[in-house]
Design an enzyme around this catalytic site. Structure first.
Site, short mmCIF file in Angstrom:
data_model
loop_
_atom_site.label_atom_id
_atom_site.label_comp_id
_atom_site.label_asym_id
_atom_site.label_seq_id
_atom_site.Cartn_x
_atom_site.Cartn_y
_atom_site.Cartn_z
CE LYS A 151 -3.89 -2.03 2.42
NZ LYS A 151 -4.73 -2.01 3.57
CD GLU A 172 7.74 -2.30 -1.12
OE1 GLU A 172 6.86 -1.43 -0.96
OE2 GLU A 172 7.58 -3.49 -0.87
CG ASP A 173 6.53 2.15 0.97
OD1 ASP A 173 6.68 0.91 0.88
OD2 ASP A 173 5.83 2.67 1.84
CB ILE A 174 9.64 0.88 3.54
CG1 ILE A 174 9.39 2.38 3.70
CG2 ILE A 174 10.53 0.36 4.65
CD1 ILE A 174 8.67 2.76 4.97
CG ASP A 215 12.08 -4.88 7.97
OD1 ASP A 215 13.11 -4.35 8.41
OD2 ASP A 215 11.32 -5.56 8.66
N GLY A 244 14.59 -7.16 3.16
CA GLY A 244 14.85 -7.44 1.76
C GLY A 244 14.47 -8.85 1.35
#
Length: 162
Positions: free
Chosen positions: A69, A134-136, A138, A140
């Site tokens: 999201k 993708e935004d973030i 963690d 990977g």
């Protein structure tokens, strides 16, 4: 083209909030502005130009997979910047955006498996140039597994914008 450089923000740096129009409801919660909106937009535009510069010259179409999201806002800004650059240059390319969710957790624990939600048939990526936005990331691990799945679909080229 030179390789992209990272933007490093030293500790205790930032801009005084009096330099910006801060909504009253946030004023008591902010000490400094670390990255002004204009700098974020400029870096997004630079990233868009860099991405387009790395695509092979035979690439006439790019499929952008926006990981929801959190990635939708950044993806929207990035695709807008790419389209503006395409329109102002001699690049002949179309961009198609697809939205997906990657799920690898149940409650707070990793399942070890990745579930792609939103793209009913991953085979539509076969032979395409694909950019995942993708935004973030963690650890990977989810992205690594997703990239492996997409490579198995025989995509022509695969890039990740994070």
């Amino acid at each position: 083209m030179s390789s992209p450089k990272s933007l490093v923000i030293p500790d205790k740096s930032g801009y005084d909030t009096s330099m910006f129009n801060i909504p009253v409801k946030y004023a008591n919660f902010l000490e400094k502005i670390l990255i002004p909106n204009g700098l974020v937009k400029d870096r997004t535009h630079k990233l868009a130009v860099d991405i387009l510069g790395t695509l092979p010259s035979e690439c006439k179409g790019l499929v952008v997979l926006c990981v929801l999201k959190g990635g939708y806002k950044f993806c929207s800004e990035l695709v807008d910047a790419m389209e503006k650059f395409i329109c102002s240059s001699d690049i002949n390319m179309s961009i198609k955006v697809e939205f997906i969710r990657l799920k690898s957790y149940h409650n707070v624990s990793s399942t070890g498996e990745i579930q792609v939600i939103g793209l009913s048939d991953l085979s539509v990526l076969q032979g395409k140039h694909v950019l995942i936005v993708e935004d973030i990331v963690d650890t990977g691990m989810t992205m690594t597994k997703a990239l492996k799945q997409w490579y198995q679909r025989r995509v022509r080229g695969l890039w990740a914008g994070l």
